[in-house]
Scaffold this active site. Structure first.
Site, PDB file in Angstrom:
ATOM      1  N   SER A   1      54.676  34.639  15.909  1.00  0.00           N
ATOM      2  CA  SER A   1      53.436  34.662  16.013  1.00  0.00           C
ATOM      3  C   SER A   1      52.899  32.894  15.672  1.00  0.00           C
ATOM      4  O   SER A   1      52.950  32.515  14.476  1.00  0.00           O
ATOM      5  CB  SER A   1      52.403  35.341  16.017  1.00  0.00           C
TER       6      SER A   1
ATOM      7  N   ASP B   1      43.032  34.952  20.789  1.00  0.00           N
ATOM      8  CA  ASP B   1      43.894  34.669  19.617  1.00  0.00           C
ATOM      9  C   ASP B   1      44.173  33.107  19.211  1.00  0.00           C
ATOM     10  O   ASP B   1      45.219  32.927  19.411  1.00  0.00           O
ATOM     11  CB  ASP B   1      44.917  35.581  19.390  1.00  0.00           C
TER      12      ASP B   1
ATOM     13  N   HIS C   1      45.535  35.920  14.684  1.00  0.00           N
ATOM     14  CA  HIS C   1      46.370  37.129  13.660  1.00  0.00           C
ATOM     15  C   HIS C   1      46.923  37.223  12.648  1.00  0.00           C
ATOM     16  O   HIS C   1      47.532  37.277  11.830  1.00  0.00           O
ATOM     17  CB  HIS C   1      46.794  38.321  14.622  1.00  0.00           C
TER      18      HIS C   1
HETATM   19  N1  ARG Z   1      52.906  39.285  17.127  1.00  0.00           N
HETATM   20  C1  ARG Z   1      54.477  38.864  16.735  1.00  0.00           C
HETATM   21  C2  ARG Z   1      53.705  37.842  15.193  1.00  0.00           C
HETATM   22  O1  ARG Z   1      53.047  38.082  14.690  1.00  0.00           O
HETATM   23  C3  ARG Z   1      54.324  38.030  17.776  1.00  0.00           C
HETATM   24  C4  ARG Z   1      55.472  39.016  18.620  1.00  0.00           C
HETATM   25  C5  ARG Z   1      55.881  38.298  19.899  1.00  0.00           C
HETATM   26  N2  ARG Z   1      55.870  39.445  20.409  1.00  0.00           N
HETATM   27  C6  ARG Z   1      56.817  38.837  22.026  1.00  0.00           C
HETATM   28  N3  ARG Z   1      57.748  39.970  21.834  1.00  0.00           N
HETATM   29  N4  ARG Z   1      56.664  38.224  22.370  1.00  0.00           N
HETATM   30  O2  ARG Z   1      54.918  37.594  14.839  1.00  0.00           O
END
Ligand code: ARG
Length: 240
Positions: free
Chosen positions: A188, A98, A51
């Site tokens: 992420s 992912d 993503h």
């Molecule tokens: N999707 C998030 C990003 O793009 C990462 C989120 C991780 N969240 C968590 N609560 N561990 O950076």
């Protein structure tokens, strides 16, 4: 993050509840310019989250900063991407698959982080990133932060997220976290690691998603490397 992650729930607490990484501790950890993390999986290839990147194909839009936990340090190296390969099964961060690999314009003179050689998906693992240190923080960090988090049984993690309307893809995910300690937005794509029997770091996960950050009862969700090891190796080999 999907929109549902920002609605309504309990207030967030300090994330990552982490520490600042000293130089040389995680030499394969890299920052990607779209605001994600990653790890050098080959001298010329970064492993990150699906993503974080666009579709498979030529891509010179990503700048990778490597070689220093402090992004402003004079020893930090910046290189451009040349190509991206995203898992062909990737749809969205909560639906599994992912992961992606990014080919760099040149090899980096840094250690690489091997993928876990076995299927260990339980234990206490180390996570890291330059992302927010709180759910409500508006900024990313200049310095790499890390924390250790225990894994949470899939059933418990799935039950929590089912209440929030998301079905956890159990066999492709590792859930982990403890009170006040989690990854957060901007982390992420970064690696979840453990030490092998010889004390060397190996990568077991990729930061993927979560409901807010460090909320009680919810945990960080990580792409389970063991499930994709062969595909990631093959993809990195093609780009390497
Ligand atoms: N999707 C998030 C990003 O793009 C990462 C989120 C991780 N969240 C968590 N609560 N561990 O950076």
């Amino acid at each position: 993050m999907p929109a549902w992650a920002d609605s309504g729930h309990a207030p967030a607490r300090d994330v990552v509840g982490g520490k600042i990484a000293g130089s040389g501790k995680f030499p394969w950890a890299v920052r990607l310019s779209m605001g994600c993390g990653g790890a050098l999986t080959a001298p010329r290839v970064v492993l990150t989250a699906g993503h974080c990147v666009g579709p498979t194909g030529p891509n010179d839009k990503i700048t990778v900063t490597a070689g220093a936990p402090d992004l402003d340090s004079r020893s930090a190296i910046a290189v451009k991407s040349v190509e991206v390969y995203r898992s062909p099964d990737f749809v969205t961060e909560t639906s599994g698959d992912d992961w992606a690999v990014v080919r760099l314009e040149k090899e980096l003179p840094l250690p690489i982080l091997p993928l876990t050689p076995d299927d260990t998906d339980e234990g206490t693992f180390t996570v890291m990133g330059w992302g927010q240190t709180r759910e409500s923080a508006r900024q990313q960090e200049r310095r790499l932060h890390y924390a250790t988090v225990p894994t949470i049984p899939d059933e418990e993690c799935a039950a929590a997220y089912r209440k929030a309307g998301v079905e956890l893809v159990r066999d492709e995910s590792i859930c982990a976290g403890r009170r006040g300690v989690d990854t957060c937005q901007g982390d992420s794509g970064g690696p979840m690691v453990r030490r092998d029997r010889l004390g060397r770091w190996v990568q077991v996960g990729i930061v993927s998603w979560g409901l807010g950050c460090a909320r009680d009862g919810y945990f960080g969700v990580y792409t389970q490397i063991a499930k994709f090891r062969d595909d990631i190796r093959a993809a990195a080999g093609r780009l390497g």
